[in-house]
Design an enzyme around this catalytic site. Structure first.
Site, PDB file in Angstrom:
ATOM      1  N   GLU A  71       0.819  -1.220   0.000  1.00 22.90           N
ATOM      2  CA  GLU A  71       0.000   0.000   0.000  1.00 22.90           C
ATOM      3  C   GLU A  71       0.850   1.266   0.000  1.00 22.90           C
ATOM      4  O   GLU A  71       0.455   2.280  -0.582  1.00 22.90           O
ATOM      5  CB  GLU A  71      -0.944   0.002   1.201  1.00 22.90           C
ATOM      6  CG  GLU A  71      -2.077  -1.007   1.108  1.00 22.90           C
ATOM      7  CD  GLU A  71      -1.745  -2.358   1.704  1.00 22.90           C
ATOM      8  OE1 GLU A  71      -2.662  -3.196   1.824  1.00 22.90           O
ATOM      9  OE2 GLU A  71      -0.559  -2.566   2.062  1.00 22.90           O
ATOM     10  N   PHE A 102     -12.357  -6.407  13.664  1.00 20.60           N
ATOM     11  CA  PHE A 102     -11.223  -6.900  12.871  1.00 20.60           C
ATOM     12  C   PHE A 102     -10.850  -5.872  11.809  1.00 20.60           C
ATOM     13  O   PHE A 102     -11.681  -5.399  11.048  1.00 20.60           O
ATOM     14  CB  PHE A 102     -11.603  -8.225  12.214  1.00 20.60           C
ATOM     15  CG  PHE A 102     -10.537  -8.771  11.296  1.00 20.60           C
ATOM     16  CD1 PHE A 102      -9.315  -9.213  11.793  1.00 20.60           C
ATOM     17  CD2 PHE A 102     -10.751  -8.831   9.924  1.00 20.60           C
ATOM     18  CE1 PHE A 102      -8.330  -9.707  10.952  1.00 20.60           C
ATOM     19  CE2 PHE A 102      -9.780  -9.328   9.066  1.00 20.60           C
ATOM     20  CZ  PHE A 102      -8.561  -9.767   9.577  1.00 20.60           C
ATOM     21  N   GLN A 103      -9.587  -5.511  11.792  1.00 18.48           N
ATOM     22  CA  GLN A 103      -9.013  -4.541  10.845  1.00 18.48           C
ATOM     23  C   GLN A 103      -9.666  -3.163  10.923  1.00 18.48           C
ATOM     24  O   GLN A 103      -9.774  -2.441   9.935  1.00 18.48           O
ATOM     25  CB  GLN A 103      -9.063  -5.077   9.412  1.00 18.48           C
ATOM     26  CG  GLN A 103      -8.118  -6.257   9.181  1.00 18.48           C
ATOM     27  CD  GLN A 103      -7.892  -6.585   7.728  1.00 18.48           C
ATOM     28  OE1 GLN A 103      -8.726  -6.305   6.865  1.00 18.48           O
ATOM     29  NE2 GLN A 103      -6.738  -7.186   7.427  1.00 18.48           N
ATOM     30  N   LYS A 136     -17.881  -0.263   4.853  1.00 18.95           N
ATOM     31  CA  LYS A 136     -18.245  -1.260   3.852  1.00 18.95           C
ATOM     32  C   LYS A 136     -19.736  -1.220   3.522  1.00 18.95           C
ATOM     33  O   LYS A 136     -20.130  -1.359   2.350  1.00 18.95           O
ATOM     34  CB  LYS A 136     -17.845  -2.644   4.352  1.00 18.95           C
ATOM     35  CG  LYS A 136     -18.009  -3.758   3.310  1.00 18.95           C
ATOM     36  CD  LYS A 136     -17.462  -5.078   3.847  1.00 18.95           C
ATOM     37  CE  LYS A 136     -17.528  -6.170   2.791  1.00 18.95           C
ATOM     38  NZ  LYS A 136     -16.956  -7.447   3.299  1.00 18.95           N
ATOM     39  N   MET A 140      24.542   9.072   3.317  1.00 20.94           N
ATOM     40  CA  MET A 140      24.377  10.398   3.900  1.00 20.94           C
ATOM     41  C   MET A 140      24.513  10.354   5.416  1.00 20.94           C
ATOM     42  O   MET A 140      25.074  11.278   6.025  1.00 20.94           O
ATOM     43  CB  MET A 140      23.016  10.987   3.497  1.00 20.94           C
ATOM     44  CG  MET A 140      22.852  12.447   3.866  1.00 20.94           C
ATOM     45  SD  MET A 140      24.063  13.520   3.043  1.00 20.94           S
ATOM     46  CE  MET A 140      23.247  13.767   1.462  1.00 20.94           C
TER      47      MET A 140
END
Length: 566
Positions: A48, A110-111, A160, A467
């Site tokens: 993602e 969940f999630q 959803k 760096m």
């Protein structure tokens, strides 16, 4: 139609044709709707974060809206770094995530994650959609908001059940508001005419305002000596004779000296970032300041401007050009002085002469700049290679230089190059990266292979975090800590595992052939460039120091010798 179908209908209405995403449970209704929609090209990235950074690169290269999509929970949290990157560099982006059903919000389902709470500081605005009936207005408003004024990411979190619910509303399709405001510029013109050493300072706001042509015309007609920020590279074009280069921590000595000695600083589309200004007390000490920007929040934020002008940069630049064309500035002596500094204080780097010598970073970038086509887009990552590109590659347009300026995101370059290639399918797109940055999002080689994108990958490999190593060497008594990457994989074998051809070069006499080979290849290809571990970026300003106290290799070596004698 349901909420998910309405989103796609809105995309059509706003001519959004390419989106980057990754499916999951709570966003699944939208992916189901995509099955029946042939007008939206969905690009499946492999993480993602890659989706968000690819959408960022797409927006920067095209000037259009970037769109990324993910599911709830870890899908949303994985977007955060990429969205923060877009926010810091004011990239127009629409972020759409699924959320758990409305009845489960707040139950630790969940999630489930609190997306609005987590992202408050990294978006221009955010929404949690509560019903399908309000989705059309929110979508249209979000698309407009992301692109109008000062651009930035706007996040829509959609439960959803809202995606599945029916809605009869049609897309609104309001046009993007672009203010054509040109304030009275008489005071600015008067200040320019009385100045004996005026200097033009431009940044990333030029391309954000789609004012590239207006700026280029103004810069040429005004004849003002000019400096650019990291995000402003390319503003003057590669053939400008007035451009002194990038200023700041790794800027040219010419640019920093001109800022130090100017008596008027005309800042356009820049936010006076700390990496550009250095210690504020020592920045442009003799200069009156005119600050022109589209965002009022940038005015007097770090430095007080004698004259602050907010408005449409296109309109302002065109009016300034017209006025100065009619009566040019009389600053010939100042121009000559700046030209002298440009000749003697630009980015100095000798090309490698010895065929069997190790490859040096600056020489490699200079060779790449000479060989690559003028319209090449380079997406780089963060580190030494990023500064070498800024210093030594000659960009003809700011949209050809994609770099993570405000956030400094390692892993930006590869997905950004993917986005840029979708935005400019017929152009050469390069990801120039370091070995540390490359490993942050190396999985996106699968995306390149999946879509057979002709992106060229160049890894400048010094087997360390260069760096960080340089700063530890210079400012931490050479006490190295956790910077070794000498267990890097075989990058050529790694690329070939993704069915991407690759080759490795280690000597100066291999550079030209290596560059020409990857540029001539019709598909994706990787070039592994081995460079010395101890090579540094010069010049450099000590963090927190003044730009006029730049350290270059000669001064550093002299100081070391004096210390040893003492």
């Amino acid at each position: 139609m349901n909420g998910a179908q309405h989103i796609l209908e809105t995309f059509h209405h706003h001519n959004i044709q390419t989106v980057f995403g990754y499916p999951g449970g709570c966003i699944m209704p939208l992916y189901d709707a995509l099955v029946d929609d042939v007008n939206v090209e969905h690009v499946l990235c492999r993480h993602e974060q890659g989706c968000a950074l690819a959408a960022d690169g797409y927006a920067r290269a095209s000037g259009k809206l970037g769109v990324c999509i993910a599911t709830s929970g870890p899908g949303a949290t994985n977007l955060i770094t990429g969205v923060a990157n877009a926010h810091r560099d004011s990239t127009p982006m629409l972020v759409i995530t699924g959320q758990v059903p409305s009845s489960l919000i707040g139950t630790d389902a969940f999630q489930e994650t609190d997306v609005l709470g987590m992202t408050l500081g990294i978006v221009k605005h955010s929404y949690l959609v509560e019903s399908a009936d309000e989705l059309p207005v929110i979508l249209d408003e979000a698309i407009e908001l992301a692109q109008s004024g000062r651009p930035g990411p706007v996040w829509i979190d959609i439960p959803k059940d809202v995606l599945l619910a029916e809605t009869a509303a049609a897309p609104i399709g309001r046009s993007i508001l672009r203010e054509a405001v040109c304030p009275d510029l008489a005071s600015a013109i008067a200040m320019l005419r009385t100045a004996r050493k005026p200097l033009l300072y431009s940044g990333g706001g030029i391309s954000l305002a789609h004012a590239e042509e207006s700026f280029h015309e103004f810069a040429e007609n005004s004849g003002l000596p000019a400096v650019v920020t990291l995000k402003g590279i390319g503003n003057p074009g590669k053939h400008s004779t007035h451009n002194l280069g990038m200023l700041g921590m790794h800027g040219s000595r010419a640019a920093n000296r001109a800022v130090d000695e100017c008596d008027l600083l005309l800042v356009i589309g820049a936010r006076l970032d700390d990496r550009a200004t250095g210690k504020l007390e020592g920045f442009a000490p003799n200069a009156r300041l005119i600050h022109i920007d589209a965002d009022a929040a940038e005015m007097n934020k770090l430095l007080s401007a004698e004259l602050a002008i907010r408005g449409d940069l296109n309109a302002i630049l065109k009016e300034l050009t017209r006025t100065l064309r009619e009566a040019p500035l009389e600053i010939s002596e100042w121009r000559r002085q700046c030209q002298t500094w440009r000749t003697t204080g630009g980015f100095q780097a000798a090309d490698n002469e010895e065929p069997l010598a190790p490859i040096t970073g600056p020489a490699f970038i200079r060779q790449l700049s000479r060989i690559a086509p003028d319209d090449t887009t380079i997406a780089c990552d963060v580190g030494q290679h990023q500064m070498w590109i800024a210093q030594h590659y000659q960009f003809d347009h700011p949209r050809h230089h994609l770099t993570s300026g405000g956030l400094g995101t390692m892993g930006f370059g590869l997905p950004a190059a993917i986005g840029a290639q979708f935005a400019r399918p017929d152009s050469t797109v390069l990801n120039v990266t370091g070995d540390g940055s490359f490993m942050m999002n190396a999985q996106e080689m699968a995306t390149i292979r999946r879509y057979n994108l002709p992106v060229k990958l160049i890894i400048m490999d010094n087997q360390c975090l260069g760096m960080v190593r340089q700063q530890q060497e210079l400012f931490y008594n050479n006490r190295e800590s956790q910077i070794n990457l000498d267990d890097n994989p075989d990058f050529v074998a790694m690329a070939r595992a993704f069915d991407i051809p690759a080759l490795k070069i280690e000597r100066t006499d291999q550079v030209r052939r290596g560059i020409e080979t990857i540029l001539a290849y019709h598909g994706p290809m990787l070039l592994h460039v081995a460079i010395a571990r101890d090579e540094n970026v010069w010049p450099i300003v000590k963090p927190g120091g003044s730009n006029k106290e730049m350290i270059d290799e000669t001064r550093r070596n002299t100081a070391d010798k004096k210390e040893k004698v003492a």
